[in-house]
Design a protein around this motif. Sequence first.
Motif, PDB file in Angstrom:
ATOM      1  N   ALA A  70       0.828  -1.209   0.000  1.00 47.91           N
ATOM      2  CA  ALA A  70       0.000   0.000   0.000  1.00 47.91           C
ATOM      3  C   ALA A  70       0.860   1.256   0.000  1.00 47.91           C
ATOM      4  N   TRP A  71       1.940   1.239   0.767  1.00 44.19           N
ATOM      5  CA  TRP A  71       2.847   2.389   0.770  1.00 44.19           C
ATOM      6  C   TRP A  71       3.484   2.578  -0.608  1.00 44.19           C
ATOM      7  N   LEU A  72       3.849   1.490  -1.271  1.00 45.89           N
ATOM      8  CA  LEU A  72       4.444   1.601  -2.599  1.00 45.89           C
ATOM      9  C   LEU A  72       3.442   2.180  -3.594  1.00 45.89           C
ATOM     10  N   ILE A  73       2.201   1.695  -3.569  1.00 41.82           N
ATOM     11  CA  ILE A  73       1.172   2.225  -4.482  1.00 41.82           C
ATOM     12  C   ILE A  73       0.913   3.698  -4.187  1.00 41.82           C
ATOM     13  N   ALA A  74       0.854   4.065  -2.905  1.00 41.03           N
ATOM     14  CA  ALA A  74       0.625   5.469  -2.546  1.00 41.03           C
ATOM     15  C   ALA A  74       1.771   6.349  -3.026  1.00 41.03           C
ATOM     16  N   ALA A  75       2.986   5.831  -2.967  1.00 37.85           N
ATOM     17  CA  ALA A  75       4.127   6.613  -3.449  1.00 37.85           C
ATOM     18  C   ALA A  75       4.033   6.832  -4.955  1.00 37.85           C
ATOM     19  N   VAL A  76       3.623   5.796  -5.699  1.00 41.15           N
ATOM     20  CA  VAL A  76       3.484   5.944  -7.155  1.00 41.15           C
ATOM     21  C   VAL A  76       2.393   6.959  -7.483  1.00 41.15           C
ATOM     22  N   VAL A  77       1.252   6.854  -6.807  1.00 43.52           N
ATOM     23  CA  VAL A  77       0.150   7.791  -7.062  1.00 43.52           C
ATOM     24  C   VAL A  77       0.545   9.205  -6.657  1.00 43.52           C
ATOM     25  N   GLY A  78       1.259   9.320  -5.527  1.00 41.11           N
ATOM     26  CA  GLY A  78       1.733  10.642  -5.122  1.00 41.11           C
ATOM     27  C   GLY A  78       2.688  11.235  -6.134  1.00 41.11           C
ATOM     28  N   ALA A  79       3.552  10.390  -6.720  1.00 44.39           N
ATOM     29  CA  ALA A  79       4.462  10.889  -7.759  1.00 44.39           C
ATOM     30  C   ALA A  79       3.686  11.356  -8.990  1.00 44.39           C
ATOM     31  N   ILE A  80       2.609  10.630  -9.341  1.00 43.53           N
ATOM     32  CA  ILE A  80       1.783  11.052 -10.480  1.00 43.53           C
ATOM     33  C   ILE A  80       1.143  12.411 -10.192  1.00 43.53           C
ATOM     34  N   ASN A  81       0.571  12.565  -9.015  1.00 40.78           N
ATOM     35  CA  ASN A  81      -0.049  13.854  -8.668  1.00 40.78           C
ATOM     36  C   ASN A  81       0.970  14.979  -8.651  1.00 40.78           C
ATOM     37  N   TYR A  82       2.158  14.687  -8.087  1.00 41.06           N
ATOM     38  CA  TYR A  82       3.190  15.721  -8.033  1.00 41.06           C
ATOM     39  C   TYR A  82       3.629  16.123  -9.446  1.00 41.06           C
ATOM     40  N   ALA A  83       3.832  15.128 -10.306  1.00 44.82           N
ATOM     41  CA  ALA A  83       4.298  15.433 -11.666  1.00 44.82           C
ATOM     42  C   ALA A  83       3.254  16.220 -12.452  1.00 44.82           C
ATOM     43  N   HIS A  84       1.975  15.974 -12.172  1.00 43.41           N
ATOM     44  CA  HIS A  84       0.933  16.679 -12.928  1.00 43.41           C
ATOM     45  C   HIS A  84       0.854  18.153 -12.538  1.00 43.41           C
ATOM     46  N   PHE A  85       0.993  18.445 -11.254  1.00 45.41           N
ATOM     47  CA  PHE A  85       0.816  19.826 -10.797  1.00 45.41           C
ATOM     48  C   PHE A  85       2.133  20.581 -10.647  1.00 45.41           C
ATOM     49  N   ALA A  86       3.283  19.910 -10.776  1.00 47.39           N
ATOM     50  CA  ALA A  86       4.570  20.587 -10.616  1.00 47.39           C
ATOM     51  C   ALA A  86       4.930  21.337 -11.891  1.00 47.39           C
ATOM     52  N   ASP A  87       5.793  22.326 -11.730  1.00 50.03           N
ATOM     53  CA  ASP A  87       6.312  23.100 -12.861  1.00 50.03           C
ATOM     54  C   ASP A  87       7.615  22.448 -13.297  1.00 50.03           C
ATOM     55  N   GLY A  88       7.496  21.393 -14.113  1.00 51.26           N
ATOM     56  CA  GLY A  88       8.672  20.586 -14.416  1.00 51.26           C
ATOM     57  C   GLY A  88       9.019  19.750 -13.200  1.00 51.26           C
ATOM     58  N   LEU A  89      10.216  19.981 -12.648  1.00 55.58           N
ATOM     59  CA  LEU A  89      10.597  19.366 -11.372  1.00 55.58           C
ATOM     60  C   LEU A  89      10.494  20.342 -10.214  1.00 55.58           C
ATOM     61  N   LYS A  90      10.131  21.580 -10.529  1.00 57.76           N
ATOM     62  CA  LYS A  90      10.028  22.590  -9.489  1.00 57.76           C
ATOM     63  C   LYS A  90       8.722  22.408  -8.730  1.00 57.76           C
ATOM     64  N   PRO A  91       8.771  22.318  -7.401  1.00 57.68           N
ATOM     65  CA  PRO A  91       7.526  22.089  -6.650  1.00 57.68           C
ATOM     66  C   PRO A  91       6.630  23.314  -6.673  1.00 57.68           C
ATOM     67  N   THR A  92       5.361  23.029  -6.676  1.00 59.88           N
ATOM     68  CA  THR A  92       4.339  24.062  -6.553  1.00 59.88           C
ATOM     69  C   THR A  92       3.438  23.700  -5.367  1.00 59.88           C
ATOM     70  N   PRO A  93       2.686  24.656  -4.825  1.00 63.24           N
ATOM     71  CA  PRO A  93       1.800  24.309  -3.697  1.00 63.24           C
ATOM     72  C   PRO A  93       0.836  23.178  -4.016  1.00 63.24           C
TER      73      PRO A  93
END
Length: 405
Positions: free
Chosen positions: A154-177
């Motif tokens: 479950a932690w591994l799946i959550a990490a993958v989904v979190g990476a997908i969400n981060y990549a969709h809303f991030a400015d490239g690799l730069k974090p956004t709120p």
Amino acid sequence: MNLLRRKTDPVRAAAQAEARVAEVRAEIERTRLTNQLDRERADAQRQAAEEASRRDRRAQVARRRHRRMVRTAALARIRPVLPLLLINGGAAYAQAGFAYDDVAPNVWNVPSKLAFALAFSAALESVAVYVQWHAHDALLLKAYGTAARLRRSAWLIAAVVGAINYAHFADGLKPTPAAIAFGMLSLLSPWLWGLHTRRVQHVQLLAEDSNLIDDAGSEFSTARRRAFPWRTWQARRWSIDHGVRDPREAWRGYNAERIARKAEKTARKAAVEAAEEMRPAPIQATVSRLPVTELDRVWSAITNTASPAHEPAQPALPAPAREPARNSTNGARVVAAKSRLTSRRGKRTTVSVEPADARLAAAYPRLRDLLGREPSGAELAAEAKVSKATANKWKNSQSREDVTS
């Protein structure tokens, strides 16, 4: 005319009057009974209506109570998982946005893309929720190994989904709120599931047997922790070790044990000091005042003394300054006193050169009489001024001699 004027019979008239009176009375009684019956019938109807009304009211109260109990039970079931639902809902929104913007083909119309995004987010989020639910169920069934493996998945799946969400809303690799927020929502889901699972497991163990719960020891007040921080921490450790939950009992038990240890340490120190006072002082001589030739002869006698092979080697004797020769009786007196000179850490001390076995044999009965028990190897070594290994080897040899004899 005579017939009409004929007189009536008074007896008959009285009888008729009484009959009329009785008839009137009967009519009155009948009327009274009829009215009483009507009143009783009305009272019975009124009581029946009131009883029916009371039954209706009780039924309404019971229905309201049942509905309230159903709502309370539903809220009790939903309340612990409500944060999970909110977290998963936020993560599903982020996944729907990712599917709508990046996964769905651009040639699709808006309703088709919206339906696909909702289906994609529901499917992706249901995978993580399904695995976490199975981990929850396995832990409640006491399948701890399976629960641990599913929780890691479950932690591994959550990490993958979190990476997908981060990549969709991030400015490239730069974090956004938004990238940080939605990525954290996906990562928080397994942690919150773990909190809920541990709570349910705790309630389950309490229902089975309260002894299955590992107590966390006693809880002390803030004032006591501030006044005695170290002793409070030690008392809490003592309560955990002894399974005591009452803070007053834990405090008394720890302080009693601490005082007992302190008294034992004081008694041991006093015993060692008493043993030191009872031991006869060895004859000492200052070797540095001897002439060089006599000093060499003393050192040769020391190095040739038989001692266990495992005793530490003596450091080399520094050459003293030459002094005028004195008669040889000084050297004989020093050898007869059986002294030796050792230099450790730059300090020169004078100790007895009596053989180790003799010192151990003399120290053993003294310590045994003083302590009232058999001395340990460390105590015997400190008393005889030998190493602990030498003292233990001597005790073992004495035990073997006692067995063979």
